[in-house]
Design a protein around this motif. Structure first.
Motif, mmCIF file in Angstrom:
data_model
loop_
_atom_site.group_PDB
_atom_site.id
_atom_site.type_symbol
_atom_site.label_atom_id
_atom_site.label_comp_id
_atom_site.label_asym_id
_atom_site.label_seq_id
_atom_site.Cartn_x
_atom_site.Cartn_y
_atom_site.Cartn_z
ATOM 1 N N THR A 17 0.930 -1.213 0.012
ATOM 2 C CA THR A 17 -0.231 0.188 -0.118
ATOM 3 C C THR A 17 0.663 1.415 0.420
ATOM 4 O O THR A 17 1.887 1.570 -0.094
ATOM 5 C CB THR A 17 -0.876 0.393 0.783
ATOM 6 O OG1 THR A 17 0.127 -0.082 2.625
ATOM 7 C CG2 THR A 17 -1.713 -0.529 1.390
ATOM 8 N N ALA A 18 0.309 2.047 -0.028
ATOM 9 C CA ALA A 18 1.496 3.442 -0.206
ATOM 10 C C ALA A 18 1.659 4.465 1.033
ATOM 11 O O ALA A 18 2.254 4.644 0.928
ATOM 12 C CB ALA A 18 0.238 4.596 -1.136
ATOM 13 N N THR A 19 0.891 3.758 1.807
ATOM 14 C CA THR A 19 0.618 4.798 3.224
ATOM 15 C C THR A 19 0.837 3.228 4.822
ATOM 16 O O THR A 19 -0.419 2.617 4.852
ATOM 17 C CB THR A 19 -0.350 6.046 3.357
ATOM 18 O OG1 THR A 19 0.039 6.571 2.308
ATOM 19 C CG2 THR A 19 -0.140 6.437 5.008
ATOM 20 N N LEU A 20 1.446 4.138 6.019
ATOM 21 C CA LEU A 20 1.845 3.024 6.768
ATOM 22 C C LEU A 20 1.614 4.695 8.037
ATOM 23 O O LEU A 20 1.692 5.350 8.458
ATOM 24 C CB LEU A 20 2.460 2.889 6.883
ATOM 25 C CG LEU A 20 2.657 2.334 8.856
ATOM 26 C CD1 LEU A 20 1.582 1.065 8.842
ATOM 27 C CD2 LEU A 20 4.455 1.914 9.154
ATOM 28 N N SER A 21 -0.301 4.708 8.346
ATOM 29 C CA SER A 21 -1.092 5.787 9.361
ATOM 30 C C SER A 21 -0.550 4.872 10.454
ATOM 31 O O SER A 21 -1.022 4.110 11.069
ATOM 32 C CB SER A 21 -2.830 5.721 9.657
ATOM 33 O OG SER A 21 -3.089 6.383 9.616
ATOM 34 N N LEU A 22 -0.166 5.567 11.086
ATOM 35 C CA LEU A 22 1.050 5.363 12.733
ATOM 36 C C LEU A 22 0.518 6.309 13.788
ATOM 37 O O LEU A 22 1.013 7.706 13.514
ATOM 38 C CB LEU A 22 2.448 5.496 12.588
ATOM 39 C CG LEU A 22 3.200 4.364 13.911
ATOM 40 C CD1 LEU A 22 2.548 3.310 14.003
ATOM 41 C CD2 LEU A 22 4.864 4.215 13.605
ATOM 42 N N GLY A 23 0.112 5.510 15.462
ATOM 43 C CA GLY A 23 -0.461 6.812 16.080
ATOM 44 C C GLY A 23 0.124 6.215 17.023
ATOM 45 O O GLY A 23 0.801 4.845 17.786
ATOM 46 N N LEU A 24 0.905 6.717 17.785
ATOM 47 C CA LEU A 24 1.663 6.877 19.089
ATOM 48 C C LEU A 24 1.163 7.113 20.451
ATOM 49 O O LEU A 24 0.654 8.453 21.007
ATOM 50 C CB LEU A 24 3.360 6.562 19.007
ATOM 51 C CG LEU A 24 4.398 5.741 17.632
ATOM 52 C CD1 LEU A 24 5.589 6.979 18.309
ATOM 53 C CD2 LEU A 24 3.719 5.223 17.434
ATOM 54 N N THR A 25 1.176 6.463 21.765
ATOM 55 C CA THR A 25 1.569 7.110 23.005
ATOM 56 C C THR A 25 2.552 7.185 23.382
ATOM 57 O O THR A 25 3.409 6.166 23.826
ATOM 58 C CB THR A 25 0.357 6.309 23.450
ATOM 59 O OG1 THR A 25 -0.534 6.042 23.444
ATOM 60 C CG2 THR A 25 0.339 6.513 24.852
ATOM 61 N N LEU A 26 2.770 7.985 24.311
ATOM 62 C CA LEU A 26 4.085 8.740 25.026
ATOM 63 C C LEU A 26 3.371 8.966 26.814
ATOM 64 O O LEU A 26 3.229 10.089 26.360
ATOM 65 C CB LEU A 26 4.716 9.339 24.480
ATOM 66 C CG LEU A 26 5.566 9.359 22.721
ATOM 67 C CD1 LEU A 26 5.614 10.622 22.178
ATOM 68 C CD2 LEU A 26 6.189 8.231 22.885
ATOM 69 N N VAL A 27 4.625 8.641 27.695
ATOM 70 C CA VAL A 27 4.856 9.597 28.425
ATOM 71 C C VAL A 27 6.017 9.378 28.951
ATOM 72 O O VAL A 27 6.507 8.421 29.298
ATOM 73 C CB VAL A 27 3.439 8.437 29.758
ATOM 74 C CG1 VAL A 27 4.057 7.306 29.434
ATOM 75 C CG2 VAL A 27 3.460 9.130 30.560
ATOM 76 N N GLY A 28 6.465 10.483 30.227
ATOM 77 C CA GLY A 28 7.795 10.573 30.576
ATOM 78 C C GLY A 28 7.918 10.704 31.935
ATOM 79 O O GLY A 28 6.515 9.428 32.615
ATOM 80 N N ASP A 29 8.562 10.412 33.007
ATOM 81 C CA ASP A 29 8.818 9.971 34.533
ATOM 82 C C ASP A 29 8.844 11.064 35.170
ATOM 83 O O ASP A 29 9.156 12.182 34.339
ATOM 84 C CB ASP A 29 9.430 8.571 34.602
ATOM 85 C CG ASP A 29 9.302 7.647 35.592
ATOM 86 O OD1 ASP A 29 8.086 7.690 36.207
ATOM 87 O OD2 ASP A 29 10.014 6.803 35.573
ATOM 88 N N GLN A 30 9.475 10.449 36.194
ATOM 89 C CA GLN A 30 8.947 11.177 37.550
ATOM 90 C C GLN A 30 9.770 10.391 39.050
ATOM 91 O O GLN A 30 9.234 8.971 39.039
ATOM 92 C CB GLN A 30 8.019 12.318 38.587
ATOM 93 C CG GLN A 30 9.596 13.176 38.772
ATOM 94 C CD GLN A 30 8.236 14.671 39.469
ATOM 95 O OE1 GLN A 30 7.072 13.639 40.525
ATOM 96 N NE2 GLN A 30 7.913 15.605 39.504
#
Length: 155
Positions: free
Chosen positions: A60-73
């Motif tokens: 296919t022509a496109t990879l639709s990608l979604g990510l979830t990110l979180v830092g720390d303390q």
């Protein structure tokens, strides 16, 4: 009331099919596999390490990608980081992880046209710690960056 003309109905149908082809449609979900054993992949490394990966044959022509990110303390010290997505070993998308507990949702469409002839394309999602505590935390090496894919769709 007269029946619609067959040629007019055919022209309308052809127009609708052409619009569907131009709009595209979802083809398939790309499976990505964690490189460690936790549900939310964490890394406290200061060098980039792969947390998620998968191999695909781009049709296919496109990879639709979604990510979830979180830092720390850790002990009041916020930890931030960086992330990147690689296709065939080349960085094609990157960003930062906020140095707080703030969750970030990012998404994009990656162009697969340069890879269409490849039999197998390695997709890697990597992260690293760039700031924060250097001891304590999840694995004892300081704050940990969390990253997980929300979706990976081939369009």
């Amino acid at each position: 009331m007269s029946a619609p003309d067959l040629l007019a109905r055919l022209a309308t149908l052809e127009e609708q099919v052409a619009a569907l082809r131009r709009a595209g449609w979802e083809r398939d979900e790309l499976p990505l596999y964690p490189t460690n054993f936790t549900a939310m992949a964490f890394s406290d490394a200061t060098a980039f390490s792969t947390l998620w990966e998968g191999v695909m044959s781009p049709r296919t022509a496109t990879l639709s990608l979604g990510l979830t990110l979180v830092g720390d303390q850790v002990a009041g010290v916020n930890t931030g980081g960086a992330w990147q997505v690689l296709l065939a070993g080349t960085v094609v998308w990157s960003g930062t992880v906020l140095p707080t507990y703030t969750i970030a949702y990012v998404s994009t469409g990656l162009d697969l046209l340069p890879y269409r002839g490849a039999a197998g394309l390695l997709v890697e999602i990597q992260t690293r710690r760039t700031s924060g505590a250097t001891t304590g935390g999840r694995n004892g090496n300081g704050g940990s960056i969390g990253l997980t894919p929300r979706f990976a769709r081939l369009l």
